[in-house]
Design a protein around this motif. Sequence first.
Motif, PDB file in Angstrom:
ATOM      1  N   ARG A  52       4.158  -2.403 -15.335  1.00 53.14           N
ATOM      2  CA  ARG A  52       3.835  -3.595 -14.549  1.00 53.14           C
ATOM      3  C   ARG A  52       2.848  -3.204 -13.455  1.00 53.14           C
ATOM      4  N   GLY A  53       1.842  -4.058 -13.229  1.00 57.54           N
ATOM      5  CA  GLY A  53       0.902  -3.833 -12.135  1.00 57.54           C
ATOM      6  C   GLY A  53      -0.186  -2.833 -12.470  1.00 57.54           C
ATOM      7  N   SER A  54      -0.748  -2.217 -11.422  1.00 53.81           N
ATOM      8  CA  SER A  54      -1.837  -1.259 -11.597  1.00 53.81           C
ATOM      9  C   SER A  54      -1.817  -0.268 -10.439  1.00 53.81           C
ATOM     10  N   CYS A  55      -2.454   0.888 -10.634  1.00 51.00           N
ATOM     11  CA  CYS A  55      -2.521   1.906  -9.584  1.00 51.00           C
ATOM     12  C   CYS A  55      -3.609   2.911  -9.934  1.00 51.00           C
ATOM     13  N   LEU A  56      -3.766   3.908  -9.101  1.00 54.83           N
ATOM     14  CA  LEU A  56      -4.740   4.971  -9.325  1.00 54.83           C
ATOM     15  C   LEU A  56      -4.022   6.291  -9.556  1.00 54.83           C
ATOM     16  N   LEU A  57      -4.578   7.111 -10.438  1.00 49.84           N
ATOM     17  CA  LEU A  57      -4.089   8.463 -10.691  1.00 49.84           C
ATOM     18  C   LEU A  57      -5.154   9.455 -10.245  1.00 49.84           C
ATOM     19  N   GLU A  58      -4.772  10.403  -9.400  1.00 48.97           N
ATOM     20  CA  GLU A  58      -5.658  11.476  -8.963  1.00 48.97           C
ATOM     21  C   GLU A  58      -5.022  12.803  -9.361  1.00 48.97           C
ATOM     22  N   VAL A  59      -5.759  13.605 -10.112  1.00 50.10           N
ATOM     23  CA  VAL A  59      -5.252  14.902 -10.585  1.00 50.10           C
ATOM     24  C   VAL A  59      -6.121  16.004  -9.995  1.00 50.10           C
ATOM     25  N   ASP A  60      -5.513  17.001  -9.399  1.00 52.07           N
ATOM     26  CA  ASP A  60      -6.270  18.120  -8.839  1.00 52.07           C
ATOM     27  C   ASP A  60      -7.144  18.752  -9.911  1.00 52.07           C
ATOM     28  N   GLY A  61      -8.423  18.948  -9.585  1.00 53.68           N
ATOM     29  CA  GLY A  61      -9.355  19.535 -10.532  1.00 53.68           C
ATOM     30  C   GLY A  61     -10.093  18.539 -11.393  1.00 53.68           C
TER      31      GLY A  61
ATOM     32  N   THR B  88      -1.449  12.743  -7.717  1.00 52.20           N
ATOM     33  CA  THR B  88      -1.043  11.673  -6.807  1.00 52.20           C
ATOM     34  C   THR B  88      -1.176  10.329  -7.510  1.00 52.20           C
ATOM     35  N   LEU B  89      -0.182   9.497  -7.356  1.00 52.03           N
ATOM     36  CA  LEU B  89      -0.257   8.097  -7.758  1.00 52.03           C
ATOM     37  C   LEU B  89      -0.353   7.264  -6.488  1.00 52.03           C
ATOM     38  N   ARG B  90      -1.258   6.282  -6.472  1.00 49.63           N
ATOM     39  CA  ARG B  90      -1.461   5.503  -5.251  1.00 49.63           C
ATOM     40  C   ARG B  90      -1.939   4.102  -5.561  1.00 49.63           C
ATOM     41  N   SER B  91      -1.722   3.210  -4.598  1.00 53.15           N
ATOM     42  CA  SER B  91      -2.193   1.835  -4.737  1.00 53.15           C
ATOM     43  C   SER B  91      -3.694   1.749  -4.521  1.00 53.15           C
ATOM     44  N   ASP B  92      -4.193   2.530  -3.543  1.00 55.78           N
ATOM     45  CA  ASP B  92      -5.613   2.502  -3.215  1.00 55.78           C
ATOM     46  C   ASP B  92      -5.920   3.710  -2.337  1.00 55.78           C
ATOM     47  N   ALA B  93      -7.199   3.967  -2.134  1.00 59.32           N
ATOM     48  CA  ALA B  93      -7.601   5.100  -1.312  1.00 59.32           C
ATOM     49  C   ALA B  93      -7.239   4.849   0.148  1.00 59.32           C
ATOM     50  N   GLY B  94      -7.069   5.941   0.872  1.00 59.60           N
ATOM     51  CA  GLY B  94      -6.850   5.827   2.314  1.00 59.60           C
ATOM     52  C   GLY B  94      -5.408   5.800   2.751  1.00 59.60           C
ATOM     53  N   VAL B  95      -4.475   5.774   1.809  1.00 57.21           N
ATOM     54  CA  VAL B  95      -3.059   5.802   2.153  1.00 57.21           C
ATOM     55  C   VAL B  95      -2.580   7.247   2.150  1.00 57.21           C
ATOM     56  N   VAL B  96      -1.925   7.666   3.227  1.00 59.28           N
ATOM     57  CA  VAL B  96      -1.382   9.026   3.282  1.00 59.28           C
ATOM     58  C   VAL B  96      -0.176   9.113   2.342  1.00 59.28           C
ATOM     59  N   PRO B  97      -0.195  10.028   1.364  1.00 60.99           N
ATOM     60  CA  PRO B  97       0.901  10.066   0.394  1.00 60.99           C
ATOM     61  C   PRO B  97       2.176  10.678   0.960  1.00 60.99           C
ATOM     62  N   VAL B  98       3.297  10.220   0.447  1.00 65.05           N
ATOM     63  CA  VAL B  98       4.589  10.842   0.728  1.00 65.05           C
ATOM     64  C   VAL B  98       4.903  11.782  -0.432  1.00 65.05           C
TER      65      VAL B  98
ATOM     66  N   CYS C  92      -1.109   4.330 -20.379  1.00 64.24           N
ATOM     67  CA  CYS C  92      -0.279   5.509 -20.178  1.00 64.24           C
ATOM     68  C   CYS C  92      -1.186   6.727 -20.108  1.00 64.24           C
ATOM     69  N   TYR C  93      -0.643   7.819 -19.629  1.00 63.46           N
ATOM     70  CA  TYR C  93      -1.435   9.045 -19.546  1.00 63.46           C
ATOM     71  C   TYR C  93      -0.532  10.251 -19.774  1.00 63.46           C
TER      72      TYR C  93
ATOM     73  N   ARG D 144       0.859  -1.189   0.000  1.00 65.88           N
ATOM     74  CA  ARG D 144       0.000   0.000   0.000  1.00 65.88           C
ATOM     75  C   ARG D 144       0.897   1.241   0.000  1.00 65.88           C
ATOM     76  N   TRP D 145       0.678   2.110  -0.938  1.00 64.98           N
ATOM     77  CA  TRP D 145       1.588   3.242  -1.116  1.00 64.98           C
ATOM     78  C   TRP D 145       0.864   4.402  -1.792  1.00 64.98           C
ATOM     79  N   ALA D 146       1.427   5.584  -1.695  1.00 67.90           N
ATOM     80  CA  ALA D 146       0.909   6.765  -2.385  1.00 67.90           C
ATOM     81  C   ALA D 146       2.020   7.804  -2.459  1.00 67.90           C
ATOM     82  N   VAL D 147       2.135   8.459  -3.602  1.00 65.37           N
ATOM     83  CA  VAL D 147       3.146   9.492  -3.828  1.00 65.37           C
ATOM     84  C   VAL D 147       2.458  10.734  -4.376  1.00 65.37           C
ATOM     85  N   ARG D 148       2.725  11.861  -3.754  1.00 63.18           N
ATOM     86  CA  ARG D 148       2.145  13.142  -4.153  1.00 63.18           C
ATOM     87  C   ARG D 148       3.181  13.960  -4.921  1.00 63.18           C
ATOM     88  N   PHE D 149       2.807  14.402  -6.133  1.00 65.04           N
ATOM     89  CA  PHE D 149       3.703  15.161  -6.997  1.00 65.04           C
ATOM     90  C   PHE D 149       3.257  16.623  -7.062  1.00 65.04           C
TER      91      PHE D 149
END
Length: 304
Positions: A44-53, A75-85, A65-66, A26-31
Motif C-alpha cells: 500500500r502507498g509509495s516510498c523511496l529506497l536508498e541503498v549504500d553504494g 533506508t526506506l523513507r517517505s521523501d528526502a530531508g527526513v532524519v531516519p530512525v 517489490c525489490y 513524513r518518515w524514514a527508517v535506516r536498516f
Amino acid sequence: MDPLEDVLTLLETRGRLSAGLEAGGRWAVRFEAPEAVKFNAVRRGSCLLEVDGVDEPIGLAEGDCYLLTRPRPFTLRSDAGVVPVEAGPVFTAAEGGVARVGDGDDVFLLGGAFSFGTRAQELLLDQLPPVIHIPAGTRHAETVRWALTVIDQELTDRPMAATLVAERLAVVMLVHVLRLHLARDPHASSGWLAGLGDPVIAEALTCLHRDPARPWTVAELAHTTSVSRSTLAARFKATVGQGPLEYLTRWRIELAARQLRDGGETLAAIARSVGYGSESALSVAFKRVVGVPPGDYRRQPTMT
C-alpha cells in the motif's frame, strides 16, 4: 531439472518473513546491512529506497517489490530531508507482526529474507546486481503479486501451518523475481545466470545439468544446440566466462561438495555419481577447484 532449479535446490534456498512495516506522514527508517538476501514488497502507498553504494534512490509504488543481494545498509523513507530512525528499536516494538513509524498508515510493506547454503555467494549472489527492482505491471509481476497476496492472507488469518505456507510462497516469489530479472535485462547478470538469457547457451547448460556424469565433449554439446563447435565454445566463454567443459568440471565439484557435506556416501560412490572413474580423479579435480582434498573438506563442512 533446469540450471536455475538445480542451483536453488543445491543452495537449500529458504524463505523467512519478518514483521511488516506500516508508515505514514513524513518518515524514514535506516536498516543495518542484512545478513541474508532481503526483500520487501509495497502492499500500500509509495516510498523511496536508498541503498549504500547505489547512486540514485529507487521510487517504490504500490505493487512493487525489490531484492537486496548484497549486505549493504539501506533506508526506506517517505521523501528526502527526513532524519531516519534506526530500524532495530522500531521492529523490536512491533505488535501483531507489524512495526510502525511516522504518523498514519499510508504505506505498508511486507518483508522477509532468503537464506542459502554455504556456496550461495559464488554460485548465485555475485552474479546478480546489488538491487533488483520489480515494478508492478511488468512480466511475472502478476505471479509475484499473487504470491504476496496469499502470504499476506496467511499471516493475517493464521490458518494451520500458515508460516510454512508463507515461507514456501516466498521462495516461489524469488523464482519469479529471478525469471523477470533475466528476461528483462540478461546482460545485468554474469556467469551461468547470463547464460540462461542466451537460448543456445541455456540449452547447453540444461544438457550439462541434466546429465552431469556424462563424458560430454564440446562437439556433442554443439550438436544438441545446432551450432558449430567453434561457435558454441566462443559464445559460451564470452557469456559464462569459462568454457563448457570447465563449467562442467566446476558443477560436478559443486555436486560432489554437497554430497560430502551431507556425509552419507563414500568417496568412490560420489566420484561415480558426478562422472569420475576413480576416487583419485575426483580428488585431483576437487583440490584444483576447491583448494583442499575431499577428505579435508568433509571434515570441515562449512568451508567454501
